[in-house]
Design an enzyme around this catalytic site. Sequence first.
Site, short mmCIF file in Angstrom:
data_model
loop_
_atom_site.label_atom_id
_atom_site.label_comp_id
_atom_site.label_asym_id
_atom_site.label_seq_id
_atom_site.Cartn_x
_atom_site.Cartn_y
_atom_site.Cartn_z
N LYS A 8 -7.99 1.35 -3.14
CA LYS A 8 -7.67 0.94 -1.76
C LYS A 8 -7.90 2.09 -0.77
O LYS A 8 -8.52 1.91 0.28
CB LYS A 8 -6.21 0.47 -1.72
CG LYS A 8 -5.59 0.34 -0.35
CD LYS A 8 -5.64 -1.04 0.20
CE LYS A 8 -5.16 -1.07 1.64
NZ LYS A 8 -5.33 -2.35 2.26
N THR B 212 0.87 -1.17 0.00
CA THR B 212 0.00 0.00 0.00
C THR B 212 0.90 1.22 0.00
O THR B 212 1.65 1.44 0.97
CB THR B 212 -0.90 0.02 1.26
OG1 THR B 212 -1.63 -1.20 1.31
CG2 THR B 212 -1.87 1.19 1.20
#
Length: 290
Positions: free
Chosen positions: A162, A87
């Site tokens: 995300k 991420t």
Amino acid sequence: MKVGFIGLGNMGAPMAANLAKAGHDVIGFDLAAPGPEGVATAANVAEATRDREVVITMLPNGDILRSVAAEILPVMEKGAVLLDCSTVDVDSARAVAAEAEAAGVMAVDAPVSGGVGGATAGTLTFMAGGPEEAFAKVKPLFDVMGQKAVHCGDSGNGQAAKICNNMILGATMVVTCEAFALADKLGLDRDRMFDVVSTSSGSSWSLNTYCPAPGIGPQSPADNDYKPGFAADLMLKDLRLAMQAAETADADTPMGQRAAELYAEFVEREDGKGRDFSAMLPRFEKRGRG
Ligand code: NAD
């Protein structure tokens, strides 16, 4: 497939192990963590990269991704895929994709949801950005490591999906915890509150599936003394990435901003570090309006 795997931490190690178990030829590299069973250990980044059809990275942040990419792109085969599952900020994902393209390598950003449990069980969800051809090439690897992979569009769109998801999650968890603490003060039983809200318009994943109140709803980290689960520190990281992206895109995100501020207070100035992100509920229980 011949796979290189860089970053064998909490998430990377079980993901690499699952690929090896499924019969892929996996060689891994990490600065600190030992390789899991079935995964050959490379002496350096280049060794984990050379002659590999796909190189997967699972690293802590965008700066580290950029520096690892600078090392590996010159070594990678033309036409190979750099698959980043970390991420990171949208800008880093797009910058790495541009550098990859210049080096004749295809880049896919594919952050995951599902945590260490999902990584171990091979049930992660991948949200991917990058060329269709590259997505198709790595799809068999997604099928081993996860249960679902969504192609979200161009480079960076996996990271965009995300952080939008986690901004909703952070804000709904905060307001769900607030609502339980308010219900307590109004004399409304938590189980009645759950019964009503979980089947009404206030329902959400935070309440229905991951209820922050111990003993209420399905089993969740609240029933295990708020051991993570999904740590408040990681929620703070994702909310900050969302705010960084909102800043760059000039998007107005007041609820996400407030959730980021609250998780920053909780993790950095209170007792939230190392606790599950639903431990916001005991935080609100202790507080009044002042
Ligand atoms: P981690 O810290 O356990 O693993 C990262 C690994 O990268 C470490 O083992 C570290 O030694 C290694 N590393 C750092 N720099 C390196 C370099 N230059 N070369 C090689 N290895 C290097 O973190 P994690 O929990 O596995 O998370 C990895 C990524 O996945 C993060 O971006 C995180 O936000 C994301 N993520 C984590 C979770 C979770 O529940 N842990 C869930 C979803 C997404």
